[in-house]
Design a protein around this motif. Structure first.
Motif, short mmCIF file in Angstrom:
data_model
loop_
_atom_site.label_atom_id
_atom_site.label_comp_id
_atom_site.label_asym_id
_atom_site.label_seq_id
_atom_site.Cartn_x
_atom_site.Cartn_y
_atom_site.Cartn_z
N THR A 225 0.86 -1.18 0.00
CA THR A 225 0.00 0.00 0.00
C THR A 225 0.90 1.24 0.00
O THR A 225 2.11 1.14 0.22
CB THR A 225 -0.94 0.01 1.21
OG1 THR A 225 -0.17 -0.07 2.42
CG2 THR A 225 -1.92 -1.16 1.15
N ASP A 227 1.46 5.37 1.23
CA ASP A 227 1.04 6.44 2.14
C ASP A 227 1.07 7.80 1.43
O ASP A 227 1.46 7.89 0.27
CB ASP A 227 1.90 6.46 3.41
CG ASP A 227 3.39 6.68 3.13
OD1 ASP A 227 3.72 7.33 2.10
OD2 ASP A 227 4.22 6.23 3.93
N ARG A 228 0.66 8.84 2.14
CA ARG A 228 0.54 10.15 1.51
C ARG A 228 1.89 10.69 1.05
O ARG A 228 1.98 11.36 0.03
CB ARG A 228 -0.13 11.14 2.47
CG ARG A 228 -1.60 10.85 2.72
CD ARG A 228 -2.23 11.96 3.56
NE ARG A 228 -2.27 13.22 2.86
CZ ARG A 228 -3.25 13.59 2.05
NH1 ARG A 228 -4.27 12.78 1.81
NH2 ARG A 228 -3.22 14.77 1.46
N ASP A 256 -5.59 8.76 -1.84
CA ASP A 256 -5.08 8.24 -0.57
C ASP A 256 -5.87 7.01 -0.14
O ASP A 256 -7.07 7.08 0.10
CB ASP A 256 -5.17 9.33 0.49
CG ASP A 256 -4.45 8.95 1.78
OD1 ASP A 256 -3.68 7.98 1.77
OD2 ASP A 256 -4.69 9.63 2.81
#
Length: 270
Positions: A225, A227-228, A256
């Motif tokens: 995944t 992240d920002r 996001d």
């Protein structure tokens, strides 16, 4: 974008990446700026440093696919050839690893990397993944690395995968999947499509399309995944042509938690 527009945009991006790698003064793509592609083969005994440098995938399907000596493998969208060469070593001299790519520059790069690695049981073919130029029931395993999301006709790709697989053959690909829908305005951003984001399927839609193509035992395993901070590093995909009413910050908010790298498995019944 039309299907032809999509193919042209994808071909243009990956042709440029291949030319950069083929240019002795150029080197290849700067993977360190793209969290989707970075760090996927760390610690791997790769057969070609230049093939590793040219890898633009979102996973390492050869680490997760079950390959056995003597099998025939097909890599859909083989790019610089890294996964083909890794597969060729795993299936050994009695098996063959095939790579399929629509970009002449990538095929040239892959064949150069094959020669550098000294691997003989690999073959590279020109064609699209929507119209695979191979016979029915000709391979045991299909792999792919972050390419099916780039196709404008994923149903055709999966139908072709079913066609060329032998009975009890395996579909084992790394790809980007959406975990929730993204706004339609982001689907039309060329950089997000060629960057493997906006053309991705919902994980549930991927499973449904595999079933529609006749493949069974399908599953989606999330492998990474983002992240920002990583999304901020991908901002160059958007470029200066923001959809009307959108800011870069709003695009990052919309993305996001919306997508992930995944390993997708399925099987063709015997």
């Amino acid at each position: 974008m039309t299907q032809q527009d999509t193919h042209d945009a994808v071909r243009g991006r990956y042709a440029a990446a291949a030319r950069s790698s083929l240019d002795p003064a150029g080197g290849c793509c700067d993977q360190t700026t793209d969290p989707i592609t970075v760090g996927l083969y760390e610690g791997s005994d790769t057969p070609s440093d230049t093939a590793l440098a040219a890898s633009l995938g979102c996973g390492n399907p050869t680490a997760l696919a079950e390959l056995a000596p003597g099998e025939d493998v097909l890599d859909l969208g083989s790019g610089g050839g890294l996964d083909v060469l890794l597969s060729a070593r795993r299936v050994g001299p009695t098996g063959t690893a095939h790579g399929l790519d629509m970009t002449d520059e990538m095929l040239d790069l892959a064949r150069r990397n094959q020669a550098e690695a000294g691997i003989e049981n690999a073959q590279f073919h020109k064609g699209t993944i929507e119209q695979v130029p191979m016979a029915d029931a000709s391979v045991d395993v299909i792999i792919s690395n972050c390419v099916i999301n780039l196709s404008p006709d994923k149903d055709a790709v999966l139908t072709q995968a079913h066609r060329v697989l032998r009975g009890d053959g395996h579909f084992a690909v790394s790809d980007i999947v959406l975990l929730r829908e993204i706004p339609d305005a982001l689907r039309g951003i060329v950089g997000l499509w060629t960057g493997c984001v906006s053309g991705a399927l919902l994980d549930s839609d991927y499973l449904a399309k595999l079933a529609d193509a006749g493949l069974t035992d399908a599953s989606v395993e999330i492998t990474r995944t983002f992240d920002r901070e990583e999304l901020q590093r991908m901002s160059d995909m958007v470029g200066d042509h923001l959809p009307e009413g959108w800011t870069l910050a709003a695009i990052i908010d919309a993305l996001d938690g919306a997508f992930a790298s995944a390993f997708i498995r399925a099987r063709k019944e015997s």
